[in-house]
Scaffold this motif. Structure first.
Motif, PDB file in Angstrom:
ATOM      1  N   MET A  78       0.839  -1.199   0.000  1.00 15.77           N
ATOM      2  CA  MET A  78       0.000   0.000   0.000  1.00 15.77           C
ATOM      3  C   MET A  78       0.876   1.253   0.000  1.00 15.77           C
ATOM      4  SD  MET A  78      -3.080  -1.168   2.564  1.00 15.77           S
ATOM      5  CE  MET A  78      -3.352   0.463   3.119  1.00 15.77           C
ATOM      6  N   ALA A  79       1.987   1.219   0.698  1.00 15.49           N
ATOM      7  CA  ALA A  79       2.879   2.376   0.749  1.00 15.49           C
ATOM      8  C   ALA A  79       3.562   2.572  -0.595  1.00 15.49           C
ATOM      9  CB  ALA A  79       3.910   2.186   1.852  1.00 15.49           C
ATOM     10  N   TYR A  80       3.845   1.500  -1.308  1.00 13.51           N
ATOM     11  CA  TYR A  80       4.553   1.593  -2.584  1.00 13.51           C
ATOM     12  C   TYR A  80       3.626   2.055  -3.698  1.00 13.51           C
ATOM     13  CZ  TYR A  80       7.024   0.194  -6.770  1.00 13.51           C
ATOM     14  OH  TYR A  80       7.612   0.187  -7.997  1.00 13.51           O
ATOM     15  N   ALA A  81       2.426   1.526  -3.737  1.00 18.20           N
ATOM     16  CA  ALA A  81       1.515   1.775  -4.853  1.00 18.20           C
ATOM     17  C   ALA A  81       0.646   3.000  -4.596  1.00 18.20           C
ATOM     18  CB  ALA A  81       0.665   0.546  -5.119  1.00 18.20           C
ATOM     19  N   ARG A  82       1.255   4.164  -4.653  1.00 16.23           N
ATOM     20  CA  ARG A  82       0.505   5.400  -4.470  1.00 16.23           C
ATOM     21  C   ARG A  82       0.813   6.316  -5.640  1.00 16.23           C
ATOM     22  NH1 ARG A  82       0.763  10.114  -0.088  1.00 16.23           N
ATOM     23  NH2 ARG A  82      -1.261  10.983  -0.599  1.00 16.23           N
ATOM     24  N   PRO A  83      -0.196   6.660  -6.415  1.00 14.39           N
ATOM     25  CA  PRO A  83       0.049   7.518  -7.577  1.00 14.39           C
ATOM     26  C   PRO A  83       0.654   8.864  -7.179  1.00 14.39           C
ATOM     27  CG  PRO A  83      -2.173   6.638  -7.628  1.00 14.39           C
ATOM     28  CD  PRO A  83      -1.587   6.282  -6.290  1.00 14.39           C
ATOM     29  N   ILE A  84       1.391   9.421  -8.082  1.00 14.40           N
ATOM     30  CA  ILE A  84       1.959  10.745  -7.880  1.00 14.40           C
ATOM     31  C   ILE A  84       0.823  11.716  -7.574  1.00 14.40           C
ATOM     32  CG2 ILE A  84       3.159  12.630  -9.044  1.00 14.40           C
ATOM     33  CD1 ILE A  84       4.691  10.518 -10.592  1.00 14.40           C
ATOM     34  N   GLN A  85       1.048  12.581  -6.596  1.00 16.36           N
ATOM     35  CA  GLN A  85       0.021  13.499  -6.123  1.00 16.36           C
ATOM     36  C   GLN A  85       0.324  14.945  -6.505  1.00 16.36           C
ATOM     37  OE1 GLN A  85      -2.820  12.287  -4.317  1.00 16.36           O
ATOM     38  NE2 GLN A  85      -1.934  10.430  -5.189  1.00 16.36           N
ATOM     39  N   SER A  86      -0.673  15.790  -6.341  1.00 14.67           N
ATOM     40  CA  SER A  86      -0.504  17.224  -6.584  1.00 14.67           C
ATOM     41  C   SER A  86       0.663  17.749  -5.761  1.00 14.67           C
ATOM     42  CB  SER A  86      -1.778  17.988  -6.210  1.00 14.67           C
ATOM     43  OG  SER A  86      -2.825  17.611  -7.053  1.00 14.67           O
ATOM     44  N   GLY A  87       1.428  18.657  -6.379  1.00 11.64           N
ATOM     45  CA  GLY A  87       2.578  19.253  -5.718  1.00 11.64           C
ATOM     46  C   GLY A  87       3.873  18.510  -5.967  1.00 11.64           C
ATOM     47  N   MET A  88       3.785  17.309  -6.534  1.00  7.57           N
ATOM     48  CA  MET A  88       4.988  16.532  -6.822  1.00  7.57           C
ATOM     49  C   MET A  88       5.420  16.786  -8.263  1.00  7.57           C
ATOM     50  SD  MET A  88       3.781  12.952  -5.040  1.00  7.57           S
ATOM     51  CE  MET A  88       5.365  12.144  -5.012  1.00  7.57           C
ATOM     52  N   ASN A  89       6.709  16.576  -8.537  1.00 11.55           N
ATOM     53  CA  ASN A  89       7.185  16.646  -9.915  1.00 11.55           C
ATOM     54  C   ASN A  89       6.829  15.354 -10.631  1.00 11.55           C
ATOM     55  OD1 ASN A  89       8.285  19.223  -9.954  1.00 11.55           O
ATOM     56  ND2 ASN A  89      10.241  18.514  -9.150  1.00 11.55           N
ATOM     57  N   PHE A  90       6.446  15.496 -11.894  1.00 12.54           N
ATOM     58  CA  PHE A  90       6.142  14.331 -12.714  1.00 12.54           C
ATOM     59  C   PHE A  90       7.452  13.883 -13.366  1.00 12.54           C
ATOM     60  CE2 PHE A  90       4.273  11.880 -16.175  1.00 12.54           C
ATOM     61  CZ  PHE A  90       3.200  11.282 -15.535  1.00 12.54           C
ATOM     62  N   PRO A  91       7.775  12.596 -13.330  1.00 17.70           N
ATOM     63  CA  PRO A  91       9.045  12.163 -13.938  1.00 17.70           C
ATOM     64  C   PRO A  91       9.048  12.415 -15.450  1.00 17.70           C
ATOM     65  CG  PRO A  91       7.730  10.267 -13.273  1.00 17.70           C
ATOM     66  CD  PRO A  91       7.005  11.486 -12.788  1.00 17.70           C
ATOM     67  N   ASP A  92      10.223  12.700 -15.963  1.00 16.78           N
ATOM     68  CA  ASP A  92      10.367  12.962 -17.400  1.00 16.78           C
ATOM     69  C   ASP A  92      10.422  11.633 -18.139  1.00 16.78           C
ATOM     70  OD1 ASP A  92      10.505  14.551 -19.632  1.00 16.78           O
ATOM     71  OD2 ASP A  92      12.651  14.941 -19.450  1.00 16.78           O
TER      72      ASP A  92
END
Length: 180
Positions: free
Chosen positions: A18-32
Motif C-alpha cells: 500500500m505504501a509503494y503503490a501510491r500515484p503521484i500526487q498534486s505538488g509533486m514533480n512528474f518524472p520525465d
C-alpha cells in the motif's frame, strides 16, 4: 504460533504494498518519462515533437499537459472513451497550444492501442507502456487516471491527480481551468 507469524507476514506485505503503490500526487514533480509509440505527423505537430522518438514529456511544447493513464482492458476506460474524446475536442477549441492531452496505455502493446483507437475513434496521441515500466514510475495508478501537469522550467509539476472517470467533459474542463 505459525498462524500468527503467517498473519503478521501477510499484514506486513499488505502495508508495504500500500505504501509503494501510491500515484503521484498534486505538488509533486512528474518524472520525465519516455514516450514511445506510433503517432501520426499531425499528432507530432500537435505536441511539437521532432524526430521519430522516443521523446520525453519535457519535449512537449505546452504550458499544461493532461495525461490519461488507461488500459484497453479496463471497462471504465472503455466507457469513458467517448467522454475523453469530447474533452479532447473541447480542449482543441478552447485552449489552443496551452493545454495538450495525451494517453498512456498501461500494459498495452501497439496492437492493443490501435484496436482501442479504432474502436473508440481516438484522435489524440497515445503512447505505449507494454511492460508497465512507466506505470510503476508514476505510482501504479488505477485506470482511468488523469494527471494535469504544469510546465515548471524544464519539467512538469502535478497540479491535479484524478483517479477514476470524471462526471462530464464540461465539468472536468471546468476543474482543469480552475487549476490553470
Amino acid at each position: 504460533m505459525r498462524k500468527i507469524c503467517f498473519v503478521l507476514m501477510m499484514l506486513s506485505l499488505l502495508i508495504s504494498s500500500m505504501a509503494y503503490a501510491r500515484p503521484i500526487q498534486s505538488g509533486m514533480n512528474f518524472p520525465d518519462i519516455p514516450l514511445e509509440g506510433k503517432i501520426t505527423d499531425n499528432q507530432k505537430n500537435y505536441l511539437s515533437l521532432k524526430g521519430t522518438g522516443p521523446w520525453k514529456v519535457s519535449e512537449i511544447d505546452a504550458d499544461y499537459i493532461i495525461i490519461e493513464v488507461y488500459s484497453m482492458y479496463c471497462p471504465h476506460c472503455q466507457k469513458e472513451a467517448p467522454a475523453v474524446n469530447s474533452l479532447f475536442e473541447r480542449l482543441e477549441k478552447t485552449s489552443g497550444k496551452q493545454v495538450k492531452l495525451i494517453g498512456l496505455a498501461a500494459g498495452n502493446t501497439e496492437f492493443e492501442i490501435d484496436f482501442f483507437k479504432k474502436k473508440f475513434n481516438v484522435e489524440f496521441p497515445i503512447f505505449a507502456d507494454p511492460e508497465l515500466e512507466i506505470h510503476d514510475k508514476i505510482g501504479q495508478p488505477g485506470t482511468p487516471h488523469f494527471f494535469l501537469l504544469k510546465k515548471n522550467g524544464d519539467s512538469y509539476a502535478v497540479i491535479l491527480s484524478h483517479e477514476g472517470p470524471f462526471e462530464s467533459p464540461a465539468k472536468f474542463l471546468q476543474t482543469i481551468k480552475s487549476k490553470l
